[in-house]
Design a protein around this motif. Structure first.
Motif, PDB file in Angstrom:
ATOM      1  N   UNK A  68       0.859  -1.183   0.000  1.00  0.00           N
ATOM      2  CA  UNK A  68       0.000   0.000   0.000  1.00  0.00           C
ATOM      3  C   UNK A  68       0.895   1.233   0.000  1.00  0.00           C
ATOM      4  N   UNK A  70       0.928   5.545  -0.123  1.00  0.00           N
ATOM      5  CA  UNK A  70       0.127   6.756   0.024  1.00  0.00           C
ATOM      6  C   UNK A  70       1.037   7.963   0.006  1.00  0.00           C
ATOM      7  N   UNK A  78       4.279   7.132   2.124  1.00  0.00           N
ATOM      8  CA  UNK A  78       4.291   6.048   3.115  1.00  0.00           C
ATOM      9  C   UNK A  78       4.044   4.741   2.397  1.00  0.00           C
ATOM     10  N   UNK A  80       3.565   0.504   2.952  1.00  0.00           N
ATOM     11  CA  UNK A  80       3.324  -0.593   3.889  1.00  0.00           C
ATOM     12  C   UNK A  80       3.288  -1.911   3.117  1.00  0.00           C
TER      13      UNK A  80
ATOM     14  N   UNK B  60      -6.315   0.884   7.759  1.00  0.00           N
ATOM     15  CA  UNK B  60      -5.028   1.484   8.156  1.00  0.00           C
ATOM     16  C   UNK B  60      -5.280   2.976   8.272  1.00  0.00           C
ATOM     17  N   UNK B  62      -3.784   5.689   7.889  1.00  0.00           N
ATOM     18  CA  UNK B  62      -3.318   6.722   6.953  1.00  0.00           C
ATOM     19  C   UNK B  62      -4.002   6.618   5.586  1.00  0.00           C
ATOM     20  N   UNK B  63      -4.850   5.591   5.411  1.00  0.00           N
ATOM     21  CA  UNK B  63      -5.530   5.435   4.130  1.00  0.00           C
ATOM     22  C   UNK B  63      -6.872   6.151   4.117  1.00  0.00           C
ATOM     23  N   UNK B  67      -9.295  -1.317   2.856  1.00  0.00           N
ATOM     24  CA  UNK B  67      -9.037  -2.216   1.733  1.00  0.00           C
ATOM     25  C   UNK B  67     -10.000  -3.393   1.856  1.00  0.00           C
TER      26      UNK B  67
END
Lengths: 207, 213
Positions: A68, A70, A78, A80, B60, B62-63, B67
């Motif tokens: 992921x 971002x 960032x 992950x 998460x 920061x998203x 998902x």
């Protein structure tokens, strides 16, 4: 005797000189550089979650999961790595001059592995490249930028103006190839990161 | 006019309190815990197999969005499990006779989980989460709650290794079925994975092919 020694010396010097040469994209000619910087279209939207199914092959081992990415702000992304179940394996933030690991599980903290990821993702996520060379091929324009003691070459398709490939080279050798399959601007459908000097590839498929 | 406004705001405040109490969880009394555990244990004894669809939400912080992935699961008591993601990608993991078999979009791999304490714990945790049978006070600190529609059992791992991976597991049991309908895996960072089971079939026919990758 002296002539043959000289001949051998000349041939050796030629070979050494060739080996020290700078990489040049194949089937492309150097031309005038008309832009000073190139904006990376990928991972550039701070409102988007870039979620990929990842497959890594490293020294014969196959690792799968989710990646992921971002964009946090102008400079920082960032990243992950997680299992398919969603458990975090590695979490870091990266910019052109910083790399901060927020979290890792045992086994994901190998220094060589982390350095490779840092280098790869810095190039992949860099928002802007300073351009100092331009080449023209049959179907593409190739922009060159000095990076990480080498050069990165950005291949843009002439027809649709998409960035479809990047090659990182040091001296005369290709070290890493980044390949993009794209239908939209900022979210590549598929990305391949292929190392040429060690058995390490990352394949990312958009989900 | 002021009177009407005050009544209006009071009504909103009362409504907010009522709404929040529906989501609020009350701790079970000692008697309720006994009844609940007995209900789940009795039910899990009767479960020879379980087939279910699931939707997984990975949160998460920061998203912008969770998902979402989905798939199905087949379980045969006591310890055969096939967990299969079908959307947006194909990935399955089979737990069988101490071995783990993975099929990641055609890439197959297997490894021996027996003898590896961490894998054994995770294996037991997943099967326990699915069957509801994980009231092991040696492995977890357990607390019990209820909300309007569900019993909620919360498990905090005692093992340091497991705690690194999962800070807390929440299992949700509808009052009328005593079968796990939802699992929430909380990480110490505040991120979590929420798995909601749908179309559950208890004791449906299963075959060995259900557990091959």
């Amino acid at each position: 005797m002296q002539k043959s020694v000289l001949r051998i010396l000349l041939i050796s010097l030629t070979l050494i000189w060739t080996g020290c040469g700078v990489y040049q994209p194949e089937n492309a000619e150097l031309t005038t550089t008309t832009i000073s910087e190139y904006s990376n279209p990928y991972f550039s939207d701070t409102t988007k979650d870039y979620v990929y199914k990842a497959n890594m092959e490293i020294y014969g081992r196959n690792l799968g999961g989710i990646v992921v990415i971002k964009k946090i702000n102008e400079d920082i992304h960032r990243v992950v790595f997680a299992t398919d179940f969603g458990n975090k394996l590695l979490d870091f933030e990266i910019s052109s001059d910083s790399f901060k690991v927020n979290f890792f599980v045992d086994g994901m903290d190998n220094k060589r592995f982390l350095k490779a990821l840092e280098d790869d993702f810095r190039m992949l996520l860099q928002p802007v490249y300073a351009i100092n060379k331009t080449f023209v091929g049959k179907n593409e324009i190739i922009y060159g930028s000095e990076q990480n003691s080498g050069n990165i070459y950005l291949f843009e398709n002439k027809e649709d103006k998409f960035l479809y490939k990047m090659i990182f080279a040091r001296k005369s050798k290709e070290k890493i190839t980044f390949e993009f399959q794209n239908k939209k601007d900022t979210f590549a459908e598929h990305i391949g990161i292929i190392h040429h000097n060690m058995p390490f590839t990352i394949q990312l498929t958009k989900i | 006019m002021n009177k009407i406004r005050n009544v209006f705001f009071s009504l909103i405040a009362v409504f907010a309190v009522i709404s929040s109490s529906f989501a609020q969880q009350q701790k079970l009394s000692a008697n309720e815990i006994t009844q609940f555990k007995s209900g789940v244990t009795e039910k899990s004894k009767k479960i020879k197999s379980l087939k279910t669809d699931f939707v997984q939400h990975k949160h998460m912080s920061f998203l912008s969005n969770d998902i979402e992935t989905s798939g199905n699961m087949v379980f045969q008591a006591p310890d055969l499990l096939n967990w299969r993601y079908t959307k947006p990608y194909q990935y399955s993991i089979v737990f069988k006779k101490g071995k783990i078999h993975i099929n990641d979009q055609g890439n197959k791999s297997s490894f021996d989980a027996s003898g590896n304490k961490m894998f054994e714990k995770i294996n037991k945790l997943i099967i326990g989460s699915v069957s509801g049978n994980m009231f092991d006070d040696n492995e977890f600190s357990i607390s019990y709650y209820k909300n309007k529609t569900h019993y909620v059992a919360k498990f905090i791992p005692k093992s340091k290794d497991l705690k690194k991976v999962i800070a807390e597991i929440e299992l949700y049991f509808p009052f009328d079925t005593f079968v796990v309908s939802e699992v929430k895996l909380n990480e110490s960072s505040g991120d979590y994975t929420r798995i909601v089971f749908k179309n559950q079939q208890l004791n449906a026919k299963v075959s060995p092919s259900d557990f091959t990758n």
